[in-house]
Write a protein that holds these residues in place. Structure first.
Motif, PDB file in Angstrom:
ATOM      1  N   ASN A   1     -88.227 -53.538 -25.719  1.00 37.55           N
ATOM      2  CA  ASN A   1     -87.157 -54.100 -26.215  1.00 37.55           C
ATOM      3  C   ASN A   1     -87.534 -55.017 -27.369  1.00 37.55           C
ATOM      4  O   ASN A   1     -88.988 -55.431 -27.346  1.00 37.55           O
ATOM      5  CB  ASN A   1     -86.300 -54.807 -25.207  1.00 37.55           C
ATOM      6  N   GLY A   2     -86.699 -55.084 -28.343  1.00 37.26           N
ATOM      7  CA  GLY A   2     -86.925 -55.819 -29.826  1.00 37.26           C
ATOM      8  C   GLY A   2     -85.791 -56.146 -30.503  1.00 37.26           C
ATOM      9  O   GLY A   2     -84.666 -55.744 -30.136  1.00 37.26           O
ATOM     10  N   GLY A   3     -86.004 -56.855 -31.532  1.00 35.21           N
ATOM     11  CA  GLY A   3     -85.000 -57.380 -32.163  1.00 35.21           C
ATOM     12  C   GLY A   3     -84.571 -56.589 -33.331  1.00 35.21           C
ATOM     13  O   GLY A   3     -83.588 -56.862 -34.033  1.00 35.21           O
ATOM     14  N   THR A   4     -85.472 -55.577 -33.766  1.00 33.96           N
ATOM     15  CA  THR A   4     -85.037 -54.779 -34.893  1.00 33.96           C
ATOM     16  C   THR A   4     -85.483 -53.117 -34.262  1.00 33.96           C
ATOM     17  O   THR A   4     -85.987 -53.000 -33.305  1.00 33.96           O
ATOM     18  CB  THR A   4     -85.937 -54.938 -35.907  1.00 33.96           C
ATOM     19  N   TYR A   5     -84.696 -52.372 -34.883  1.00 30.98           N
ATOM     20  CA  TYR A   5     -84.874 -50.836 -34.474  1.00 30.98           C
ATOM     21  C   TYR A   5     -86.126 -50.171 -34.954  1.00 30.98           C
ATOM     22  O   TYR A   5     -86.671 -49.105 -34.215  1.00 30.98           O
ATOM     23  CB  TYR A   5     -83.693 -49.963 -35.050  1.00 30.98           C
ATOM     24  N   GLN A   6     -86.576 -50.834 -35.737  1.00 31.55           N
ATOM     25  CA  GLN A   6     -87.937 -50.257 -36.306  1.00 31.55           C
ATOM     26  C   GLN A   6     -89.057 -50.439 -35.433  1.00 31.55           C
ATOM     27  O   GLN A   6     -90.513 -49.692 -35.285  1.00 31.55           O
ATOM     28  CB  GLN A   6     -88.261 -50.654 -37.785  1.00 31.55           C
ATOM     29  N   HIS A   7     -89.082 -51.589 -34.615  1.00 33.10           N
ATOM     30  CA  HIS A   7     -90.165 -51.878 -33.784  1.00 33.10           C
ATOM     31  C   HIS A   7     -90.560 -50.970 -32.456  1.00 33.10           C
ATOM     32  O   HIS A   7     -91.258 -51.020 -31.841  1.00 33.10           O
ATOM     33  CB  HIS A   7     -89.825 -53.165 -33.017  1.00 33.10           C
ATOM     34  N   HIS A   8     -89.668 -49.908 -32.468  1.00 33.22           N
ATOM     35  CA  HIS A   8     -90.095 -48.841 -31.496  1.00 33.22           C
ATOM     36  C   HIS A   8     -91.170 -48.175 -31.824  1.00 33.22           C
ATOM     37  O   HIS A   8     -92.120 -47.662 -31.028  1.00 33.22           O
ATOM     38  CB  HIS A   8     -89.045 -47.757 -31.256  1.00 33.22           C
ATOM     39  N   LEU A   9     -91.803 -48.196 -33.153  1.00 36.98           N
ATOM     40  CA  LEU A   9     -92.838 -47.670 -33.538  1.00 36.98           C
ATOM     41  C   LEU A   9     -94.069 -48.377 -32.957  1.00 36.98           C
ATOM     42  O   LEU A   9     -95.131 -47.740 -32.848  1.00 36.98           O
ATOM     43  CB  LEU A   9     -93.223 -47.747 -35.323  1.00 36.98           C
ATOM     44  N   VAL A  10     -93.886 -49.601 -32.336  1.00 37.67           N
ATOM     45  CA  VAL A  10     -95.063 -50.325 -31.913  1.00 37.67           C
ATOM     46  C   VAL A  10     -95.605 -49.369 -30.557  1.00 37.67           C
ATOM     47  O   VAL A  10     -96.726 -49.569 -30.307  1.00 37.67           O
ATOM     48  CB  VAL A  10     -94.826 -51.623 -31.423  1.00 37.67           C
ATOM     49  N   ILE A  11     -94.444 -48.841 -29.925  1.00 40.86           N
ATOM     50  CA  ILE A  11     -94.933 -48.018 -28.628  1.00 40.86           C
ATOM     51  C   ILE A  11     -95.836 -46.849 -29.215  1.00 40.86           C
ATOM     52  O   ILE A  11     -96.806 -46.651 -28.528  1.00 40.86           O
ATOM     53  CB  ILE A  11     -93.593 -47.517 -28.139  1.00 40.86           C
ATOM     54  N   GLU A  12     -95.457 -46.341 -30.284  1.00 43.92           N
ATOM     55  CA  GLU A  12     -96.152 -45.156 -30.650  1.00 43.92           C
ATOM     56  C   GLU A  12     -97.683 -45.553 -31.127  1.00 43.92           C
ATOM     57  O   GLU A  12     -98.594 -44.836 -31.135  1.00 43.92           O
ATOM     58  CB  GLU A  12     -95.527 -44.502 -31.917  1.00 43.92           C
ATOM     59  N   ASN A  13     -97.565 -46.668 -31.984  1.00 45.36           N
ATOM     60  CA  ASN A  13     -99.024 -46.947 -32.805  1.00 45.36           C
ATOM     61  C   ASN A  13     -99.780 -47.933 -31.873  1.00 45.36           C
ATOM     62  O   ASN A  13    -100.892 -47.874 -32.216  1.00 45.36           O
ATOM     63  CB  ASN A  13     -98.381 -47.767 -34.132  1.00 45.36           C
ATOM     64  N   GLN A  14     -99.262 -48.601 -31.248  1.00 45.53           N
ATOM     65  CA  GLN A  14    -100.039 -49.370 -30.356  1.00 45.53           C
ATOM     66  C   GLN A  14    -100.293 -49.088 -28.713  1.00 45.53           C
ATOM     67  O   GLN A  14    -101.562 -49.287 -28.124  1.00 45.53           O
ATOM     68  CB  GLN A  14     -99.559 -51.062 -30.476  1.00 45.53           C
ATOM     69  N   LEU A  15     -99.214 -49.023 -28.178  1.00 49.17           N
ATOM     70  CA  LEU A  15     -99.294 -48.935 -26.605  1.00 49.17           C
ATOM     71  C   LEU A  15     -99.444 -47.537 -26.059  1.00 49.17           C
ATOM     72  O   LEU A  15    -100.366 -47.505 -25.132  1.00 49.17           O
ATOM     73  CB  LEU A  15     -97.449 -49.199 -26.097  1.00 49.17           C
ATOM     74  N   LYS A  16     -99.309 -46.734 -26.796  1.00 49.20           N
ATOM     75  CA  LYS A  16     -99.611 -45.145 -26.221  1.00 49.20           C
ATOM     76  C   LYS A  16    -101.175 -45.161 -26.570  1.00 49.20           C
ATOM     77  O   LYS A  16    -101.820 -44.601 -25.890  1.00 49.20           O
ATOM     78  CB  LYS A  16     -98.773 -44.084 -27.001  1.00 49.20           C
ATOM     79  N   PRO A  17    -101.702 -45.470 -27.939  1.00 48.87           N
ATOM     80  CA  PRO A  17    -103.037 -45.185 -27.914  1.00 48.87           C
ATOM     81  C   PRO A  17    -103.842 -46.159 -26.883  1.00 48.87           C
ATOM     82  O   PRO A  17    -104.938 -45.388 -26.245  1.00 48.87           O
ATOM     83  CB  PRO A  17    -103.368 -45.792 -29.408  1.00 48.87           C
ATOM     84  N   ILE A  18    -103.470 -47.262 -26.397  1.00 50.29           N
ATOM     85  CA  ILE A  18    -104.050 -47.974 -25.390  1.00 50.29           C
ATOM     86  C   ILE A  18    -104.191 -47.421 -24.008  1.00 50.29           C
ATOM     87  O   ILE A  18    -105.025 -46.991 -23.502  1.00 50.29           O
ATOM     88  CB  ILE A  18    -103.575 -49.360 -25.141  1.00 50.29           C
ATOM     89  N   LEU A  19    -102.994 -46.725 -23.741  1.00 52.57           N
ATOM     90  CA  LEU A  19    -102.696 -45.757 -22.543  1.00 52.57           C
ATOM     91  C   LEU A  19    -103.546 -44.495 -22.698  1.00 52.57           C
ATOM     92  O   LEU A  19    -104.214 -44.098 -21.474  1.00 52.57           O
ATOM     93  CB  LEU A  19    -101.421 -45.616 -22.313  1.00 52.57           C
TER      94      LEU A  19
END
Length: 187
Positions: A110-128
């Protein structure tokens, strides 16, 4: 199967609210799953600095044990300043590279802007991906506007996406039981 639902922050309530809703949907799709929530706020965190696990406090070692014993995960993260919380990254840094290998994972954020969904793609998925998790192809990102003032999810599309995430996760969990865990010790 033991599924760990990880509330990846020490502040705020929306991340936990999303996680609780996913828990309800998982129980509907497979009531035999053993679901438990790990709240980062319940632990006394220390910075991971490369020392042996035995040298960290009991709280950190307990958190690692829970990750290692789980058969799958729902990772819930708020997005702060365009990134995942440091406490969540610190927890990942504490884990052995094989701790989550071939285990199913779904992501909610969850986040305060719609663009922050990209954090999932660019940070969390690479870690996993580094951990070689079985990351489900669907994640759910929620925005502040999807909640009422009590942090209840009021957006029906979000509920539909959370139900679908739970359905797919249950399928990935079943698939993961057929993967050999024995080879983990040899590689």
């Amino acid at each position: 199967m033991k599924i760990l639902l990880v509330d990846g922050t020490i502040i705020g309530r929306k991340t936990g609210a999303v996680l609780e809703q996913v828990k309800v949907y998982l129980e509907q799709f497979n009531p035999e799953l053993e679901l438990s929530i790990l709240k980062m706020s319940d632990y006394e965190h220390q910075f991971v600095d490369g020392r042996p696990t035995a040298e960290y406090n009991d709280s950190m070692r307990e958190m690692v044990r829970r990750f290692e014993e789980a058969d799958g995960y729902i990772i819930a993260s708020p997005i702060f300043q365009g990134s995942i919380p440091g406490v969540l990254k610190n927890a990942f840094d504490m884990l052995h590279p094989r701790a989550m290998r071939y285990k199913p994972v779904s992501i909610v954020a969850n986040g305060g802007t719609y663009q922050h969904h990209l954090v999932i793609e660019n940070q969390l998925k690479p870690i996993l991906d580094y951990f070689r998790c079985l990351v489900t192809p669907n994640y759910v990102y929620t925005h502040t506007s999807h909640f009422d003032d009590t942090n209840a999810i009021i957006n029906e599309d979000v509920h539909d996406r959370l139900r679908e995430l739970a359905r797919v996760f249950v399928q990935y969990a079943a698939m993961s039981t057929h993967l050999s865990k024995e080879s983990l010790d040899n590689h």
